[in-house]
Design an enzyme around this catalytic site. Structure first.
Site, short mmCIF file in Angstrom:
data_model
loop_
_atom_site.label_atom_id
_atom_site.label_comp_id
_atom_site.label_asym_id
_atom_site.label_seq_id
_atom_site.Cartn_x
_atom_site.Cartn_y
_atom_site.Cartn_z
CG ASP A 69 -6.79 -3.17 -3.40
OD1 ASP A 69 -7.57 -2.46 -2.75
OD2 ASP A 69 -5.56 -3.19 -3.20
CG HIS A 111 -5.60 -2.84 0.43
ND1 HIS A 111 -4.96 -2.37 -0.70
CD2 HIS A 111 -5.01 -2.20 1.47
CE1 HIS A 111 -4.05 -1.48 -0.36
NE2 HIS A 111 -4.04 -1.37 0.96
CB SER A 153 -0.97 -0.06 1.18
OG SER A 153 -2.10 0.73 0.93
#
Length: 649
Positions: free
Chosen positions: A304, A335, A198
């Site tokens: 995601d 995610h 991320s």
């Protein structure tokens, strides 16, 4: 005298043995073949744990002093004592004190002298015994670093780039945050690999896009490639706030008190209009893909809905255009880190990747298939290239059906129109469940049941010509697999995984830093339809993707909507659907008005990446198809939860 078969065999074996002996004597290298895998030969319990503060050369907080970022280091003690240098695995993050890393939310912890005790995640436990140093960098404005968080901008990227420079002897570091005693990285050989999920992976992308020397590889997991696309989709806002909120979320208390000027620049530079500004140009790493010298191993969940796969697709394509060595894993999760959906294979593959890229071991990973793709929960396939070489962008056209809003999808262009009214209370799962029913909030177009599997691999585009009734309008376009399937439940808590109570270990532990983590299993759900690619746009950006303008009611506008990258097989017996609608509930914000839009079918089409191209589509839509259950007999996944999303683990 003739020889017997037994004598012939013995002589052949004896000759082979002599040849092997002579080869060993004459070529000593044969007795010491080059290593193919690093082994855990160093004592993790004895590892050196230290901290330095690297000078970034910036003064983000305006206090008149150059900002220093905190760098925590865990490295094997033995190589330095023997005069040997080691490569570095680096994770630069804003989350080490505020929010945690990984599925268990680990934070850095320290001893009384300020040396790191727990370095989050398994990287140090596993790789330090194998001869790597592991470095955790606090981004400027977070944890023990000076400066301010600027959310992907110059300060964020320089936080990590300066450390790569220091590891290669080009920057200065100090033994304390404010002191004058310098520290050198005389234990490092300069070869650095960056990894992270991320925001952390985003920093890896951004540093690679500077072309910094010494960065040999990056492993970005669910990472952003352009921050504009994290907040907007072609002018349509994805969240109710901008990067200023995110900056405040991760900043240390000290930074929060002294970074008002940076916060103001984030507010002013990221207007909620969705217009492209210089702030977004600075945070667009894909535009600088030509500078990337590092190899790239990407990992992303195809479902995601936080860091959406548009980031993956545009970064992958930009790297490919510039000849960057690449590898990719695509999962069915949301995610989620691969450590939590494919742990054993991930640790082994990551080990081999770093051994190849940082130690130079010829272990063959560069000759293996480029892509690993999760086709069904825990069922993986490989692809030698990605997308496959025979993938072709194929134009599909919507056509009217026998009922309003329930049309067909094929390769023949049609005349006529379809009309829908934006309903912000509905989203893609609602539209897909009602695909065969005339409903006012969507226009749906569906193939007949397929006679063969049809694979879509890459990024799609949908060009829509629509006439609005109001000065503002948002568009959504989604591709749907209509048919029963068992998939990872990406919209549930865990985004496709369930965390269990037992643990497995990846590396060695100390009393303060365990290598053992809770296991997971796939969280699945049975569905009747699967949305597998999606895209959104503000119709007001029809003339320029960087500038929205008011619409003239009654006038037709044409816009091309970019859909997120994917790799999905629509099985024989299922149907492929294209849905065009307005606000996608909880995935984009609604427009100021509630428009009705009339779609001109003759000037509306989808370009989809089909493996086998148009010929594959023609084969899959002719003949007799297997009998399949109706698409709406089983519900899809629940609607994504309305939440303020953060690009974190």
């Amino acid at each position: 005298m003739p020889t017997s078969p037994r004598s012939t065999t013995w002589r052949a074996l004896a000759a082979a043995a002599v040849a092997l002996f002579m080869a060993a004597v004459l070529t000593p290298a044969a007795a010491h073949a080059a290593p193919r895998e690093s082994s855990p030969v160093y004592a993790y319990a004895d590892a050196v744990r230290e901290a330095v503060w690297v000078d970034t050369g910036l003064d983000g907080d305006g206090d008149g002093r150059s900002d220093r970022v905190a760098v925590d280091i865990v490295r094997p003690a033995e190589p330095a004592r023997e005069g040997r240098r080691v490569p570095v695995i680096m994770d630069a993050s804003p989350y080490y004190s505020c929010c945690g890393r990984g599925n268990e939310g680990q934070l850095k912890t320290y001893d009384a002298a300020g040396a790191v005790v727990q370095m989050p995640l398994f990287y140090d436990n596993y790789f330090v015994p194998r001869g790597y140093a592991v470095v955790g960098v606090d981004l400027a404005g977070t944890n023990r670093s000076d400066g301010c968080v600027d959310v992907g901008g110059r300060s964020d990227i320089q936080s990590a780039k300066a450390v790569v420079d220091w590891l290669n002897g080009r920057a200065r570091a100090y033994t304390t945050r404010t002191g004058t005693t310098t520290a050198t990285a005389d234990w490092s050989n300069g070869r650095t690999g960056m990894i992270g999920k991320s925001w952390d992976g985003t920093i890896a992308n951004g540093v690679a896009a500077t072309g910094v020397k010494g960065l040999r590889t990056i492993v970005p997991i669910s990472a952003i490639s352009s921050w504009y696309d994290y907040y907007f989709a072609q002018g349509a806002p994805l969240y109710g706030s901008g990067p200023d909120w995110l900056s405040g979320y991760v900043e240390s208390p000290a930074a929060r008190a002294g970074c008002d000027a940076v916060q103001r620049r984030l507010v002013d530079g990221a207007p909620r209009s969705g217009d492209w500004t210089p702030l977004w140009t600075e945070r667009d790493y894909a535009k600088d893909a030509a500078k990337v010298k590092a190899s790239v191993f990407l990992v992303h969940g195809m479902q995601d809905l936080n860091v959406r796969t548009k980031h993956l697709g545009q970064w992958w394509d930009a790297l490919a255009k510039n000849g960057v060595q690449r590898k990719i894993w695509l999962s069915q999760t949301g995610h989620v880190d691969p450590f939590d959906f494919r742990r054993g294979a991930w640790v082994d593959t990551l080990h081999r990747w770093f051994d190849h890229e940082l130690l130079g071991y010829d272990n063959g990973i560069d000759r293996e298939p480029v892509a690993d793709i999760e086709r069904a929960p825990d069922q993986w396939v490989t692809s030698n290239t990605w997308p496959p070489r025979d993938t072709r962008a194929t134009t599909l056209s919507p056509a009217r059906g026998d009922r309003p809003g329930v049309g067909t999808l094929g390769r023949t262009r049609d005349r006529g129109t379809e009309t829908f009214t934006d309903d912000p209370a509905l989203g893609e799962t609602d539209w897909a469940a009602a695909i065969d029913t005339p409903t006012p909030a969507k226009a749906g177009f569906v193939t007949a049941p397929l006679t063969r599997d049809l694979r879509l691999s890459g990024s799609s585009q949908v060009t829509v010509t629509a006439t609005p009734t109001t000065p503002t309008a948002h568009l959504s376009a989604v591709l749907v697999d209509l048919g029963p399937a068992t998939i990872r439940d990406y919209a549930a808590a865990g985004e496709g995984i369930t965390t269990l109570t037992d643990r497995t270990c990846a590396g060695e532990s100390t009393p303060g830093d365990s290598a053992c983590y809770r296991t997971t299993r796939a969280r699945t759900t049975d569905v009747g339809q699967t949305v597998f690619s999606r895209g959104w746009a503000d119709l007001g950006t029809w003339a320029s993707p960087g500038k929205g303008v008011p619409l003239t009611p009654g006038r037709a506008y044409t816009i091309t909507v970019d859909l997120a990258a994917t790799d999905h097989v629509v099985p024989a017996g299922h149907r492929l659907a294209l849905i065009v609608a307005g606000t996608d509930k909880d995935l984009i914000d609604p427009p100021a008005d509630t428009p009705t839009l009339t779609v001109d079918l003759a000037r509306t089409s989808a370009r989809v990446p089909l493996v086998g191209g148009a010929a594959a589509f023609d084969l899959a839509t002719t003949g007799t198809a297997p009998i399949a259950a109706p698409a709406d007999t089983t519900p899809g996944v629940r609607a994504p939860a309305a939440a303020h999303r953060v690009p974190r683990g």
